[in-house]
Design a protein around this motif. Sequence first.
Motif, PDB file in Angstrom:
ATOM      1  N   GLN A 120      70.264  53.275  16.029  1.00  0.00           N
ATOM      2  CA  GLN A 120      69.700  52.111  15.366  1.00  0.00           C
ATOM      3  C   GLN A 120      70.714  50.973  15.354  1.00  0.00           C
ATOM      4  O   GLN A 120      71.902  51.195  15.114  1.00  0.00           O
ATOM      5  CB  GLN A 120      69.302  52.456  13.931  1.00  0.00           C
ATOM      6  N   PRO A 121      70.280  49.732  15.581  1.00  0.00           N
ATOM      7  CA  PRO A 121      71.225  48.610  15.577  1.00  0.00           C
ATOM      8  C   PRO A 121      71.956  48.499  14.246  1.00  0.00           C
ATOM      9  O   PRO A 121      71.351  48.630  13.169  1.00  0.00           O
ATOM     10  CB  PRO A 121      70.321  47.397  15.815  1.00  0.00           C
ATOM     11  N   ILE A 122      73.253  48.264  14.310  1.00  0.00           N
ATOM     12  CA  ILE A 122      74.038  48.041  13.095  1.00  0.00           C
ATOM     13  C   ILE A 122      73.970  46.562  12.731  1.00  0.00           C
ATOM     14  O   ILE A 122      73.375  45.747  13.432  1.00  0.00           O
ATOM     15  CB  ILE A 122      75.503  48.481  13.274  1.00  0.00           C
ATOM     16  N   THR A 123      74.593  46.219  11.611  1.00  0.00           N
ATOM     17  CA  THR A 123      74.715  44.828  11.194  1.00  0.00           C
ATOM     18  C   THR A 123      76.195  44.501  11.031  1.00  0.00           C
ATOM     19  O   THR A 123      77.068  45.359  11.202  1.00  0.00           O
ATOM     20  CB  THR A 123      74.002  44.573   9.856  1.00  0.00           C
ATOM     21  N   GLY A 124      76.465  43.259  10.664  1.00  0.00           N
ATOM     22  CA  GLY A 124      77.816  42.847  10.342  1.00  0.00           C
ATOM     23  C   GLY A 124      78.104  42.897   8.861  1.00  0.00           C
ATOM     24  O   GLY A 124      79.123  42.368   8.400  1.00  0.00           O
ATOM     25  N   LEU A 125      77.219  43.548   8.088  1.00  0.00           N
ATOM     26  CA  LEU A 125      77.432  43.662   6.645  1.00  0.00           C
ATOM     27  C   LEU A 125      78.626  44.566   6.363  1.00  0.00           C
ATOM     28  O   LEU A 125      78.923  45.492   7.127  1.00  0.00           O
ATOM     29  CB  LEU A 125      76.181  44.227   5.973  1.00  0.00           C
ATOM     30  N   PRO A 126      79.328  44.334   5.246  1.00  0.00           N
ATOM     31  CA  PRO A 126      80.508  45.155   4.931  1.00  0.00           C
ATOM     32  C   PRO A 126      80.137  46.592   4.625  1.00  0.00           C
ATOM     33  O   PRO A 126      78.983  46.928   4.348  1.00  0.00           O
ATOM     34  CB  PRO A 126      81.104  44.449   3.708  1.00  0.00           C
ATOM     35  N   ASN A 127      81.145  47.443   4.690  1.00  0.00           N
ATOM     36  CA  ASN A 127      80.964  48.859   4.405  1.00  0.00           C
ATOM     37  C   ASN A 127      80.980  49.114   2.897  1.00  0.00           C
ATOM     38  O   ASN A 127      81.578  48.363   2.142  1.00  0.00           O
ATOM     39  CB  ASN A 127      82.087  49.682   5.050  1.00  0.00           C
ATOM     40  N   PRO A 128      80.355  50.196   2.456  1.00  0.00           N
ATOM     41  CA  PRO A 128      80.424  50.556   1.037  1.00  0.00           C
ATOM     42  C   PRO A 128      81.775  51.164   0.684  1.00  0.00           C
ATOM     43  O   PRO A 128      82.584  51.479   1.569  1.00  0.00           O
ATOM     44  CB  PRO A 128      79.301  51.581   0.885  1.00  0.00           C
ATOM     45  N   VAL A 129      81.999  51.341  -0.589  1.00  0.00           N
ATOM     46  CA  VAL A 129      83.232  51.971  -1.075  1.00  0.00           C
ATOM     47  C   VAL A 129      83.369  53.354  -0.448  1.00  0.00           C
ATOM     48  O   VAL A 129      82.406  54.125  -0.382  1.00  0.00           O
ATOM     49  CB  VAL A 129      83.206  52.077  -2.617  1.00  0.00           C
ATOM     50  N   GLY A 130      84.578  53.638   0.028  1.00  0.00           N
ATOM     51  CA  GLY A 130      84.850  54.924   0.639  1.00  0.00           C
ATOM     52  C   GLY A 130      84.597  54.980   2.125  1.00  0.00           C
ATOM     53  O   GLY A 130      84.993  55.928   2.799  1.00  0.00           O
ATOM     54  N   MET A 131      83.931  53.938   2.661  1.00  0.00           N
ATOM     55  CA  MET A 131      83.596  53.906   4.088  1.00  0.00           C
ATOM     56  C   MET A 131      84.326  52.794   4.828  1.00  0.00           C
ATOM     57  O   MET A 131      84.014  52.507   5.977  1.00  0.00           O
ATOM     58  CB  MET A 131      82.095  53.736   4.264  1.00  0.00           C
ATOM     59  N   GLY A 132      85.275  52.132   4.145  1.00  0.00           N
ATOM     60  CA  GLY A 132      86.046  51.078   4.803  1.00  0.00           C
ATOM     61  C   GLY A 132      86.076  49.770   4.057  1.00  0.00           C
ATOM     62  O   GLY A 132      86.576  48.768   4.566  1.00  0.00           O
ATOM     63  N   SER A 133      85.556  49.755   2.842  1.00  0.00           N
ATOM     64  CA  SER A 133      85.503  48.523   2.056  1.00  0.00           C
ATOM     65  C   SER A 133      86.845  48.222   1.393  1.00  0.00           C
ATOM     66  O   SER A 133      87.571  49.130   0.984  1.00  0.00           O
ATOM     67  CB  SER A 133      84.450  48.652   0.958  1.00  0.00           C
ATOM     68  N   THR A 134      87.174  46.932   1.308  1.00  0.00           N
ATOM     69  CA  THR A 134      88.247  46.491   0.409  1.00  0.00           C
ATOM     70  C   THR A 134      87.683  45.440  -0.541  1.00  0.00           C
ATOM     71  O   THR A 134      88.343  44.480  -0.902  1.00  0.00           O
ATOM     72  CB  THR A 134      89.461  45.917   1.169  1.00  0.00           C
ATOM     73  N   GLY A 135      86.435  45.639  -0.930  1.00  0.00           N
ATOM     74  CA  GLY A 135      85.824  44.777  -1.933  1.00  0.00           C
ATOM     75  C   GLY A 135      85.075  43.587  -1.395  1.00  0.00           C
ATOM     76  O   GLY A 135      84.725  42.676  -2.164  1.00  0.00           O
ATOM     77  N   GLU A 136      84.784  43.555  -0.081  1.00  0.00           N
ATOM     78  CA  GLU A 136      84.045  42.425   0.469  1.00  0.00           C
ATOM     79  C   GLU A 136      82.641  42.353  -0.142  1.00  0.00           C
ATOM     80  O   GLU A 136      81.980  43.380  -0.304  1.00  0.00           O
ATOM     81  CB  GLU A 136      83.913  42.547   1.987  1.00  0.00           C
ATOM     82  N   ILE A 137      82.212  41.141  -0.474  1.00  0.00           N
ATOM     83  CA  ILE A 137      80.858  40.914  -0.971  1.00  0.00           C
ATOM     84  C   ILE A 137      80.148  39.977  -0.005  1.00  0.00           C
ATOM     85  O   ILE A 137      80.673  38.922   0.356  1.00  0.00           O
ATOM     86  CB  ILE A 137      80.867  40.304  -2.381  1.00  0.00           C
ATOM     87  N   ALA A 138      78.968  40.373   0.414  1.00  0.00           N
ATOM     88  CA  ALA A 138      78.178  39.559   1.341  1.00  0.00           C
ATOM     89  C   ALA A 138      76.989  38.965   0.596  1.00  0.00           C
ATOM     90  O   ALA A 138      76.301  39.652  -0.154  1.00  0.00           O
ATOM     91  CB  ALA A 138      77.702  40.405   2.517  1.00  0.00           C
ATOM     92  N   TYR A 139      76.768  37.670   0.831  1.00  0.00           N
ATOM     93  CA  TYR A 139      75.651  36.950   0.231  1.00  0.00           C
ATOM     94  C   TYR A 139      74.728  36.457   1.334  1.00  0.00           C
ATOM     95  O   TYR A 139      75.156  36.182   2.453  1.00  0.00           O
ATOM     96  CB  TYR A 139      76.152  35.745  -0.570  1.00  0.00           C
ATOM     97  N   ALA A 140      73.441  36.320   0.978  1.00  0.00           N
ATOM     98  CA  ALA A 140      72.496  35.684   1.883  1.00  0.00           C
ATOM     99  C   ALA A 140      72.665  34.174   1.806  1.00  0.00           C
ATOM    100  O   ALA A 140      73.402  33.643   0.958  1.00  0.00           O
ATOM    101  CB  ALA A 140      71.066  36.078   1.502  1.00  0.00           C
ATOM    102  N   ALA A 141      71.982  33.450   2.684  1.00  0.00           N
ATOM    103  CA  ALA A 141      72.098  31.994   2.713  1.00  0.00           C
ATOM    104  C   ALA A 141      71.694  31.357   1.399  1.00  0.00           C
ATOM    105  O   ALA A 141      72.201  30.289   1.023  1.00  0.00           O
ATOM    106  CB  ALA A 141      71.263  31.430   3.857  1.00  0.00           C
ATOM    107  N   ASP A 142      70.788  32.013   0.655  1.00  0.00           N
ATOM    108  CA  ASP A 142      70.352  31.466  -0.637  1.00  0.00           C
ATOM    109  C   ASP A 142      71.241  31.879  -1.795  1.00  0.00           C
ATOM    110  O   ASP A 142      70.962  31.548  -2.953  1.00  0.00           O
ATOM    111  CB  ASP A 142      68.897  31.864  -0.920  1.00  0.00           C
TER     112      ASP A 142
END
Length: 419
Positions: A120-142
């Motif tokens: 399945q195609p992946i996205t560029g969204l950040p990883n969850p905790v434990g999977m490679g995150s260092t606290g990145e937060i992604a927001y939509a355009a709105d």
Amino acid sequence: MKKVLVSVFAIIALAACNNDDNNIQNIDYSKLPQELPFSKLTTLNGVDIINGGFGSGATAHPTQKGEFYAITDRGPNVAYQNGIKILVPNFTPTIMHFKINAEGNIEVIKYIKLKNPSGQPITGLPNPVGMGSTGEIAYAADGSILGTDNYGLDSESIVAAPDGTFWVSDEYGPHIVHYNADGVELERISPIGVNTGTRKLPAVFGKRRPNRGMEGMCMTPDGKMLVGTMQSMMYVPTKALATNTTLTRIVTFDLATGQTKQYLYKQDGGASDSVCDITPISNTEFLVIERDGNFGSLGGLKKVYRINLSGASDVSGADLTAVDGLKINNKALEQCTWDEITTAGYKAVTKTLAVDLVAKIGYEHDKFEGIVYLGNNKLAVFNDDDFGVADDGNGNPKTKILPKTGKQDKGTMYIVDIQ
């Protein structure tokens, strides 16, 4: 797939990353530079977002002369609050396979979208905790908060292996991900403590800064080793205590054994500057990018250095599970001055200037991020155009304009001579 033709230059041959002089054939410099193929991805608030971004990393086809690959990052985005706005949340990081045809034009062979192990195609969204995150937060355009993606990638470099597969590194994790020829994930190599697979990088790499992961990666010409460059100083042991802003790390990964080694690289600039792509000259000598975030036409730093791992010290230490890595006098390397490091008997990689792109060709782009060594002291250069958008300072996109020409920034390929 429909083939896209763009007039560019007479025939060149991009073969495996080595110094074979036959990799270059009859380049017509009068036709350079040229933009890479692109189309419009979408329009947001009157701003055209181009389906570009190819230039975060680049690599030659390992066997077919005149063919190469370029890769996008996580997709169009702008800074927002304590994170970023992902302007097209369903964007999939993508590889473009190009060739230079008999007429000297760039011909797109195919697009390869990156996929999770299930296809399945992946996205560029950040990883969850434990999977490679260092606290990145992604927001939509709105401004609404988006979710995470276990297999999300902020891809920054690419290696095309002789067996037809790809290796990609990123700014999350940092991860080194192995994909098959169709872009399906085969293996994900992450720091110890990141739950993505059995083969691991040293734990210290989990302390990479947000958006400052493994910016560059290549494979040695013998096909045995991956060599990755971190973008800049990591937060070891913490953001407040990491003080050596010119220190960054290089890691090697033995593909057969999984053994790693670490080396130190001394930047010219500081923590806000970047060590980007890396391309091999031999199994021990490489070319690396150093850049700042300014447009070249406004005095930006856009240089390539020759480095050599021979004679440099392996600073891995005895315990690869140690989250702060090797220490000197109970201090992490990022806490030490270069004098302290030298006194302790450790040597950084040697480096000499190969080319200053601003001085050499008046390079005007800001994100100089992809290089491929072609042999015969020729270098292919690519830029990341950020999909033609920039941050307006209020968390919204605006058209990314090159100050020298007044045109929208687009991914462009150059060929330059190096020392």
